[in-house]
Motif scaffolding. Structure first.
Motif, PDB file in Angstrom:
ATOM      1  N   GLU A   1      20.778 -36.788 -54.126  1.00  0.00           N
ATOM      2  CA  GLU A   1      22.179 -36.723 -54.528  1.00  0.00           C
ATOM      3  C   GLU A   1      22.408 -37.436 -55.849  1.00  0.00           C
ATOM      4  O   GLU A   1      23.152 -36.956 -56.697  1.00  0.00           O
TER       5      GLU A   1
ATOM      6  N   TRP B   1      17.928 -30.838 -53.456  1.00  0.00           N
ATOM      7  CA  TRP B   1      18.721 -31.468 -52.404  1.00  0.00           C
ATOM      8  C   TRP B   1      18.273 -30.997 -51.023  1.00  0.00           C
ATOM      9  O   TRP B   1      18.101 -31.797 -50.120  1.00  0.00           O
ATOM     10  N   PHE B   2      18.096 -29.681 -50.864  1.00  0.00           N
ATOM     11  CA  PHE B   2      17.659 -29.160 -49.571  1.00  0.00           C
ATOM     12  C   PHE B   2      16.266 -29.679 -49.204  1.00  0.00           C
ATOM     13  O   PHE B   2      16.008 -30.013 -48.052  1.00  0.00           O
TER      14      PHE B   2
ATOM     15  N   SER C   1      14.951 -32.512 -50.128  1.00  0.00           N
ATOM     16  CA  SER C   1      15.093 -33.921 -49.771  1.00  0.00           C
ATOM     17  C   SER C   1      15.665 -34.070 -48.366  1.00  0.00           C
ATOM     18  O   SER C   1      15.221 -34.921 -47.595  1.00  0.00           O
ATOM     19  N   GLU C   2      16.640 -33.245 -48.023  1.00  0.00           N
ATOM     20  CA  GLU C   2      17.211 -33.294 -46.675  1.00  0.00           C
ATOM     21  C   GLU C   2      16.164 -32.891 -45.625  1.00  0.00           C
ATOM     22  O   GLU C   2      16.113 -33.479 -44.546  1.00  0.00           O
ATOM     23  N   ARG C   3      15.355 -31.898 -45.949  1.00  0.00           N
ATOM     24  CA  ARG C   3      14.318 -31.465 -45.016  1.00  0.00           C
ATOM     25  C   ARG C   3      13.293 -32.569 -44.784  1.00  0.00           C
ATOM     26  O   ARG C   3      12.872 -32.821 -43.656  1.00  0.00           O
ATOM     27  N   GLU C   4      12.885 -33.239 -45.857  1.00  0.00           N
ATOM     28  CA  GLU C   4      11.946 -34.348 -45.722  1.00  0.00           C
ATOM     29  C   GLU C   4      12.534 -35.488 -44.908  1.00  0.00           C
ATOM     30  O   GLU C   4      11.847 -36.114 -44.108  1.00  0.00           O
ATOM     31  N   ALA C   5      13.822 -35.787 -45.108  1.00  0.00           N
ATOM     32  CA  ALA C   5      14.459 -36.841 -44.329  1.00  0.00           C
ATOM     33  C   ALA C   5      14.542 -36.450 -42.854  1.00  0.00           C
ATOM     34  O   ALA C   5      14.380 -37.297 -41.977  1.00  0.00           O
ATOM     35  N   PHE C   6      14.779 -35.183 -42.597  1.00  0.00           N
ATOM     36  CA  PHE C   6      14.852 -34.715 -41.208  1.00  0.00           C
ATOM     37  C   PHE C   6      13.484 -34.810 -40.545  1.00  0.00           C
ATOM     38  O   PHE C   6      13.380 -35.206 -39.377  1.00  0.00           O
TER      39      PHE C   6
ATOM     40  N   GLU D   1      12.479 -38.384 -39.416  1.00  0.00           N
ATOM     41  CA  GLU D   1      13.144 -38.971 -38.247  1.00  0.00           C
ATOM     42  C   GLU D   1      12.373 -38.805 -36.979  1.00  0.00           C
ATOM     43  O   GLU D   1      11.626 -38.008 -36.696  1.00  0.00           O
TER      44      GLU D   1
END
Length: 61
Positions: A3, A50-51, A53-58, A61
């Protein structure tokens, strides 16, 4: 992180490309269309970043 990159890197570059497109819109050489394509490509890069990065963060977890 993505972001921050989106707002600090991609947003000024997209604004610059759109400014070039607006400034050269009266010229018949096609620079304004090329600048629009560059702006669109930068938007796509920002969204993919962005997508991703979100996928890697998901996954983390």
């Amino acid at each position: 992180m993505a972001e921050r990159r989106m707002w600090r890197l991609y947003t000024p570059l997209v604004a610059l490309a759109l400014g070039v497109s607006l400034a050269t819109s009266h010229l018949p050489n096609g620079v304004s269309v090329l600048a629009l394509f560059v702006a669109g490509g930068l938007v796509m890069l920002a969204l993919l970043d962005w997508f991703g990065s979100e996928r890697e963060a998901f996954r983390a977890e």
